[in-house]
Design an enzyme around this catalytic site. Structure first.
Site, PDB file in Angstrom:
ATOM      1  N   ARG A 134       4.648 -10.958 -10.209  1.00 20.94           N
ATOM      2  CA  ARG A 134       5.591 -12.017 -10.373  1.00 20.94           C
ATOM      3  C   ARG A 134       5.989 -13.155  -9.720  1.00 20.94           C
ATOM      4  NH1 ARG A 134       9.275  -7.237 -11.876  1.00 20.94           N
ATOM      5  NH2 ARG A 134       8.951  -6.850 -10.139  1.00 20.94           N
ATOM      6  N   LYS A 161      -7.893  -3.261  -3.504  1.00 19.54           N
ATOM      7  CA  LYS A 161      -7.005  -3.462  -2.983  1.00 19.54           C
ATOM      8  C   LYS A 161      -6.759  -2.323  -3.661  1.00 19.54           C
ATOM      9  CE  LYS A 161      -2.507  -4.107  -5.871  1.00 19.54           C
ATOM     10  NZ  LYS A 161      -1.878  -4.103  -6.093  1.00 19.54           N
ATOM     11  N   SER A 219       5.861  -9.576  -3.170  1.00 19.73           N
ATOM     12  CA  SER A 219       7.263 -10.455  -2.708  1.00 19.73           C
ATOM     13  C   SER A 219       8.271  -9.225  -3.696  1.00 19.73           C
ATOM     14  CB  SER A 219       6.939 -11.495  -3.907  1.00 19.73           C
ATOM     15  OG  SER A 219       6.881 -10.548  -5.348  1.00 19.73           O
ATOM     16  N   GLY A 220       7.690  -8.202  -3.712  1.00 21.33           N
ATOM     17  CA  GLY A 220       8.366  -6.808  -3.806  1.00 21.33           C
ATOM     18  C   GLY A 220       9.542  -7.013  -4.651  1.00 21.33           C
ATOM     19  N   LYS A 265      -1.412  -5.529   3.208  1.00 16.28           N
ATOM     20  CA  LYS A 265      -0.358  -6.548   2.283  1.00 16.28           C
ATOM     21  C   LYS A 265       1.155  -5.332   2.367  1.00 16.28           C
ATOM     22  CE  LYS A 265       0.343  -7.620  -2.514  1.00 16.28           C
ATOM     23  NZ  LYS A 265       0.014  -7.633  -4.528  1.00 16.28           N
ATOM     24  N   GLU A 278      -2.018  -1.586   1.416  1.00 18.06           N
ATOM     25  CA  GLU A 278      -1.332  -2.194   1.312  1.00 18.06           C
ATOM     26  C   GLU A 278       0.464  -1.173   1.220  1.00 18.06           C
ATOM     27  OE1 GLU A 278       1.456  -3.644  -2.895  1.00 18.06           O
ATOM     28  OE2 GLU A 278      -0.682  -3.733  -3.411  1.00 18.06           O
ATOM     29  N   SER A 302       0.709 -12.771  -0.833  1.00 18.91           N
ATOM     30  CA  SER A 302      -0.590 -12.275  -2.127  1.00 18.91           C
ATOM     31  C   SER A 302       0.500 -12.378  -3.645  1.00 18.91           C
ATOM     32  CB  SER A 302      -1.156 -10.873  -1.754  1.00 18.91           C
ATOM     33  OG  SER A 302      -2.117 -10.371  -2.894  1.00 18.91           O
TER      34      SER A 302
END
Length: 349
Positions: free
Chosen positions: A300, A142, A269-270, A227, A185, A297
């Protein structure tokens, strides 16, 4: 194409498809030492190597989680650690049918000449590091790029988008050369005061740049995963879009800018809450069918309840595993649009 390339391409395709197998998604457990220290500090746990190892071991040894988790992104330190019984983490994960991955970028740094914008570093020496990671058991990798929205100051600039797209493409090409599936990503941050419409426009620009660069670098799209961020208003925006609006805007943007050859999209999830990240994914899958798998992916958004339940207390390890299992199960249901608020209310279901 020669036989060696055909064999490697087939392997990349297979691993990419396995990572987005129906009902499954990826656990991002690749926090840097600094980031995991902040997470542990939030529950009063000192960030020692053993505490970091034990916390991740609790996640990786959760009974039954492999029903919902296809792969785990590890940090360099974690890839080299082992369970209490002495089994290296990559080996333990593979024994469960879970694919080990590795974060390979060196973090986002200030972009020279462009105050307020960043570019991700880590390309120097990457070929050799990838070879070592393959030897340690990694099968995918990643690399995260971060894009800041600040329309008042002209951000993101075209140069920032170009620089990060180029780095992502170089990384992806090197990964595929080494036999690793690259997770690409490009994260448009949700920290500003921008509307969801601005986020959609910036996300579109970023995706166009990234896929043009991937094409120029000869990257096999069937052997990558994307991603991205979800299309969402900034945290400081005057209006936060409803969940259905987020789902529709995100799917619309992806359909316009992500080639169908890509096997899967695994969202970050940002900074969204656990349940909201799940709800958004659920609503997006209800809008299907889509040309690619829509999966997760999450870091948190999968880990937060488990970390809070554990809080460094060994007697709470089982409670932490139950919390992690529950979040993994909920996100698995969201893969097919079958998640419901009732699932959240009943962890024992």
């Amino acid at each position: 194409m020669n036989a060696q390339f055909d064999s490697k391409a087939a392997q990349l395709r297979q691993v990419a498809r396995e990572l987005v197998a129906p009902g499954k998604g990826i656990l991002a457990a690749d926090e840097s030492t600094g980031t995991i220290a902040k997470r542990l500090d939030s529950v009063g746990v000192e960030s020692t190597e053993e505490n970091r190892r034990r916390y991740r071991e609790i996640l990786f040894t959760t009974p039954g989680a492999e029903e919902f988790i296809s792969g785990v992104i590890l940090f360099d330190e974690t890839l080299r650690q082992s369970t209490r019984s002495g089994t290296p983490f990559p080996e333990h994960l593979k024994s469960l049918g879970v694919i080990p991955g590795i974060k390979v970028d060196a973090g986002a740094k200030e972009l020279a000449g462009h105050p307020g914008e960043k570019v991700t570093e880590g390309l120097d020496g990457l070929r050799d590091r990838l070879s070592e990671y393959v030897d340690l058991g990694a099968q995918f990798a990643k690399w995260r790029a971060v894009i800041t929205i600040d329309t008042a100051n002209g951000m993101p600039s075209e140069f920032c988008l170009d620089a990060n797209a180029h780095a992502l493409a170089r990384y992806a090409a090197l990964c595929q050369e080494a036999g690793l599936v690259p997770i690409v990503e490009p994260e448009v941050l949700m920290d500003g005061d921008n509307s969801i419409e601005v986020c959609e426009a910036v996300t579109a620009r970023a995706l166009n740049k990234v896929f043009n660069a991937l094409y120029e670098h000869g990257v096999l799209l069937e052997g990558i995963l994307l991603k991205p961020n979800m299309v969402i208003a900034g945290k400081k925006a005057d209006r936060q879009a409803a969940a259905q609006e987020v789902a529709e805007a995100t799917v619309r943007c992806l359909k316009r800018h992500v080639p169908a050859a890509v096997p899967g999209i695994v969202f970050l999830s940002g900074g969204q809450s656990d349940e909201l990240a799940t709800e958004h994914l659920n609503l997006m899958n209800r809008l299907g069918p889509h040309p690619w798998e829509l999966s997760f992916s999450y870091g948190r958004a999968l880990q937060a309840p488990a970390l809070k339940a554990w809080a460094g207390k060994e007697e709470q390890a089982e409670a932490a595993q139950k919390a992690f299992y529950h979040r993994a199960r909920c996100n698995s249901a969201a893969r097919s649009g079958d998640w419901s608020e009732a699932m959240e209310k009943d962890q024992a279901a």
